[in-house]
Scaffold this motif. Structure first.
Motif, short mmCIF file in Angstrom:
data_model
loop_
_atom_site.label_atom_id
_atom_site.label_comp_id
_atom_site.label_asym_id
_atom_site.label_seq_id
_atom_site.Cartn_x
_atom_site.Cartn_y
_atom_site.Cartn_z
N ARG A 104 0.81 -1.22 0.00
CA ARG A 104 0.00 0.00 0.00
C ARG A 104 0.84 1.27 0.00
NH1 ARG A 104 -3.42 -1.83 5.18
NH2 ARG A 104 -1.28 -2.41 5.72
N ASN A 107 7.44 2.45 -2.34
CA ASN A 107 7.85 3.41 -3.37
C ASN A 107 9.11 2.88 -4.03
OD1 ASN A 107 7.62 5.69 -4.89
ND2 ASN A 107 8.56 7.06 -3.40
N MET A 132 -5.25 1.14 -3.88
CA MET A 132 -4.18 0.41 -4.56
C MET A 132 -4.14 0.69 -6.06
SD MET A 132 -1.88 -1.32 -2.99
CE MET A 132 -1.27 -2.17 -4.45
N GLN A 135 -1.57 3.03 -6.81
CA GLN A 135 -0.26 2.37 -6.73
C GLN A 135 0.04 1.59 -8.02
OE1 GLN A 135 1.94 3.44 -4.47
NE2 GLN A 135 2.25 1.53 -3.32
N LYS A 138 0.98 3.93 -10.69
CA LYS A 138 2.28 4.58 -10.44
C LYS A 138 3.44 3.74 -10.98
CE LYS A 138 4.01 4.70 -6.16
NZ LYS A 138 4.13 5.10 -4.74
#
Length: 208
Positions: A104, A107, A132, A135, A138
């Motif tokens: 969660r 990085n 999520m 995420q 990303k």
């Protein structure tokens, strides 16, 4: 918070406590093979794959590595990551990484051609699942393939792992489709309770 979502807080501790026993019970039989082959058919050779909730790396990461891909495995359980690092020692598998981190919040400094959240994402609460998708996006680039498992319909379910209550949750199929679309993913394939995959509900999507 529902009557059951508080149990989600115990998931990491359960996989720390029972990681070795669960991995032994899981075994090496790759019932996911057809879906993994479908997933791999969309990504280039020697792709970087992000495995969220990688566990010990067996048997899924083994198969991905055998197919020539580079794995970054993330798991919140130090027990599981220690097993993965033991299964894939750095001197023999120098290009693969096994990182103890929470999916969660993790990085990472790169993007991936494949993202996998198999039998892991569905342990999150509904709100954490919604978050999520940001995420996933990303870590995606154009063409990245995402595959995850969910429940077949909206709700919570409590399983059992060696006597401990094991939390699962699912959004509705419509909401998953909306979240995927909102974050730039297009559904390629989805099967609820696939009898050819031990009853798993599987989503395969591409970042466009």
């Amino acid at each position: 918070m529902s009557d059951q979502s508080h149990l989600a807080k115990n998931i990491i501790d359960i996989y720390k406590k029972h990681g070795h026993a669960w991995t032994a019970l899981r075994g090496d039989f790759l019932y996911e093979k057809a879906w993994l082959d479908h997933f791999l058919s969309f990504i280039p050779p020697q792709s970087n794959i992000l495995d969220l909730g990688c566990g010990s790396g067996k048997p899924i990461a083994v198969y991905l590595i055998q197919n020539g891909h580079v794995i970054t495995g993330i798991d919140s359980s130090d027990t599981m990551i220690a097993m993965a690092q033991q299964n894939f020692p750095q001197q023999d598998f120098p290009h693969h990484q096994w990182i103890q981190a929470d999916m969660r919040a993790v990085n990472l400094p790169k993007k991936f051609q494949g993202i996998l959240a198999w039998d892991s994402f569905f342990h999150l609460t509904p709100n954490d699942q919604r978050a999520m998708f940001q995420q996933f996006a990303k870590f995606a680039e154009q063409g990245t393939v995402l595959m995850f498992t969910s429940g077949p319909s909206v709700g919570e379910a409590i399983g059992d792992m060696f006597g401990d209550a094991l939390y699962h949750a699912s959004l509705s199929q419509d909401e998953y489709r909306q979240l995927l679309s909102k974050h730039g993913f297009e559904v390629v394939s989805m099967v609820a309770e696939d009898v050819g995959c031990a009853g798993h509900t599987v989503w395969l999507a591409k970042f466009i």
